[in-house]
Design a protein around this motif. Sequence first.
Motif, PDB file in Angstrom:
ATOM      1  N   TYR A   1      46.730  46.742  19.119  1.00  0.00           N
ATOM      2  CA  TYR A   1      48.166  46.514  19.392  1.00  0.00           C
ATOM      3  C   TYR A   1      48.469  45.068  19.797  1.00  0.00           C
ATOM      4  N   ILE A   2      47.715  44.114  19.291  1.00  0.00           N
ATOM      5  CA  ILE A   2      47.922  42.738  19.758  1.00  0.00           C
ATOM      6  C   ILE A   2      49.069  42.083  18.977  1.00  0.00           C
ATOM      7  N   THR A   3      50.172  41.867  19.672  1.00  0.00           N
ATOM      8  CA  THR A   3      51.357  41.284  19.039  1.00  0.00           C
ATOM      9  C   THR A   3      51.071  39.827  18.705  1.00  0.00           C
ATOM     10  N   ASN A   4      51.436  39.425  17.507  1.00  0.00           N
ATOM     11  CA  ASN A   4      51.154  38.089  16.934  1.00  0.00           C
ATOM     12  C   ASN A   4      49.691  37.960  16.531  1.00  0.00           C
ATOM     13  N   GLY A   5      48.826  38.895  16.972  1.00  0.00           N
ATOM     14  CA  GLY A   5      47.378  38.773  16.755  1.00  0.00           C
ATOM     15  C   GLY A   5      46.996  38.458  15.309  1.00  0.00           C
ATOM     16  N   PRO A   6      47.551  39.218  14.335  1.00  0.00           N
ATOM     17  CA  PRO A   6      47.116  38.979  12.955  1.00  0.00           C
ATOM     18  C   PRO A   6      47.515  37.603  12.410  1.00  0.00           C
ATOM     19  N   GLU A   7      48.456  36.921  13.050  1.00  0.00           N
ATOM     20  CA  GLU A   7      48.878  35.607  12.560  1.00  0.00           C
ATOM     21  C   GLU A   7      48.509  34.492  13.539  1.00  0.00           C
TER      22      GLU A   7
ATOM     23  N   GLY B   1      33.318  35.622  12.646  1.00  0.00           N
ATOM     24  CA  GLY B   1      33.141  36.896  13.346  1.00  0.00           C
ATOM     25  C   GLY B   1      34.452  37.506  13.801  1.00  0.00           C
ATOM     26  N   PHE B   2      35.570  36.768  13.636  1.00  0.00           N
ATOM     27  CA  PHE B   2      36.881  37.330  14.002  1.00  0.00           C
ATOM     28  C   PHE B   2      37.473  38.021  12.777  1.00  0.00           C
ATOM     29  N   GLU B   3      37.935  39.251  12.960  1.00  0.00           N
ATOM     30  CA  GLU B   3      38.474  40.017  11.826  1.00  0.00           C
ATOM     31  C   GLU B   3      39.760  40.739  12.215  1.00  0.00           C
TER      32      GLU B   3
END
Length: 617
Positions: free
Chosen positions: A204-210, A244-246
């Motif tokens: 649920y990390i907001t902004n996380g994917p960008e 290693g970050f996905e």
Amino acid sequence: MQITDNKDKQKALDLAEESRETEWKYESFVAELFKGSFRWDLVHPFPEQSPEDKAIGDQVLVQLEQDLKAHIDPEQVDRDQAVPKAALQALADKGYFGMKIAKEYGGMGLSVVNYTRAMALVGSWCGSTAVWLSAHQSIGVPQPLKLFGTKAQKEKYLPRLAKGAISAFALTEPDVGSDPARMSTTATLSEDGEHYILNGEKLYITNGPEAELLVVMALTEPKMVHGKPKQQVSAFVLETNSPGFEILNRCQFMGIRGIANGRLKFTNVKIPKENIIGQPGQGLKIAFVTLNAGRLTIPAISAAAGKWCMEVSKQWSNKRVQWGAPIGEHQSVQIKLATMVAETFAMDSVSALTTTFADHESADIRLEAAMAKYFGSERASAIADETLQIRGGRGFETATSLKNRGEEPYAVERLVRDLRINRIIEGTSEIMQLFIAREAMDVHMKFILPLIDRHTSIGNKVMMALRAGLFYVTWYPRLWLPSFTCLQTQHLSCANRCHLRFIARASKKLARRLFHTMAIYQVKLEKEQLLLANFVDIGTDLFAMAASLSQAEHLLASGKASPELQDVVDLFCRQARQRIKTHFRKPCQTPTKLLGKVSTQLLKGKLDWMISGIIKP
Ligand SMILES: Cc1cc2nc3c(=O)[nH]c(=O)nc-3n(C[C@H](O)[C@H](O)[C@H](O)COP(=O)(O)OP(=O)(O)OC[C@H]3O[C@@H](n4cnc5c(N)ncnc54)[C@H](O)[C@@H]3O)c2cc1C
């Protein structure tokens, strides 16, 4: 099983306890209320934004409105489930991702009041865009760096963040929501001591994917306390281009559909050791302190939502004629309209007061900010729902559909969906109640905790018992004396001055009840969530009353409000007093045991026979 559960629970409570700010550097209006002391002097005269600061904010707001209208189509954002990259870039180019960052690091250097005014404006236009900006700067990397970062970290990251390098705050995990004690993401120091190696998952990390940068909370080397290893959580700045970050999934939601939010995975991700924020083991404290200040955005957005609903409801209730009269003349609608006005003024007062306190840095606002978030998110959701009801079928219809039919495209259904999350993020309403209750009881816990701690020596226990005795022998009798608080007001009506006297009396009663309840339940009080929630709701209404009365006095004195404000405040206070009286009575009237019994029956499957005749989820 039961033993393990109790152990887990105790571990969670211990960790939460260790991570709280123990010191009260400044006075807190709300903490005083819970002690039975109505400190009108702390909220009156209403702390006003300086004319210079207001002028800066006014200028930003004019430009921001133009930029939002030029680049963001909120209906399209909702439909496409994304804020276009070009629009985000345009906002970044104008510096809106650096509103809170100091000028020396390339940010706008706005005060907290101006920042929340800007966020309220964005929220009234597009909820998703507000969340993009807020996740980045209310709780994302800039905020913990501002509070706990080293000079080198600030110099390295803040200029990048101000230019629009998007950031996020990563605390939640699949099994860890409200209770961070069960965190499983780990950061292990490498053999050469140069890196931390991060492994785990965040959800649920907001902004996380960008995001280019994350603040991540993870378990680090336990420390030995009384001969036993004790969990430590630390906070880090992570560059998301690290190997290693996905991004495992992008999550989709009922509201704020244009946000980028996801499940992130870390596999042996190297974080340079200098990227730790603060000291090892300070991670949860950093997260909680960040949230304390970060929470100020939601109250401002909530008050803005109330104002937006007032405008829509006013227009529609005048225009729509049913049963021979505009619907605004029917009593059921009038009640909704009037309550909306009164509660919007209260939300605005609470938010303005708390953000100004934050700027002046002369008050401890942990309780006020939590109450502002709790009160604002709950009330704004209810007001939006009532606005939907006032709009009837049109409230349920999308703005695009209304526009296609040639009607005013008020996006009330979108607002209802967008606001709903505010009761969950940055601490659910239930967790806010527990947090507020704990902080409110701190004056007593300071004596009680050492007395029940088996590691406290007998000598210290005796000392503490003596100190407690000295405190209570003077404090407790005062709770039974009448209040002689000097309540200076010239512009409030007689009815409103009477509300002030009520706050003074109710505050003493609240302190007495809280004390008696603690004496009865002792350590078991933590389980009595209904009682605690009642106390919190009383305190919250008293705070909202005081903030509203103080702001009203200020606005009337300075000629910034019309005399009708007297009635608005009077109405809020009357409704709040009614709720407070009910809450004082509620513990005796609520069938607490029966509630517990029925819910246990449901959980044990004894009521499964009721769940029939449906397609089961
Ligand atoms: C859209 C969205 C954006 C988010 N953004 C972020 C983000 O940027 N960064 C981040 O780290 N997290 C983020 N979150 C996570 C969010 O903070 C959590 O969802 C929230 O803290 C609740 O955790 P949970 O969902 O695991 O619910 P749980 O903790 O499992 O709670 C479920 C229910 O139980 C109640 N409950 C739990 N414990 C207790 C208790 N002790 N007493 C009484 N009631 C209790 C809760 O109030 C809730 O009603 C986001 C979530 C969403 C949906």
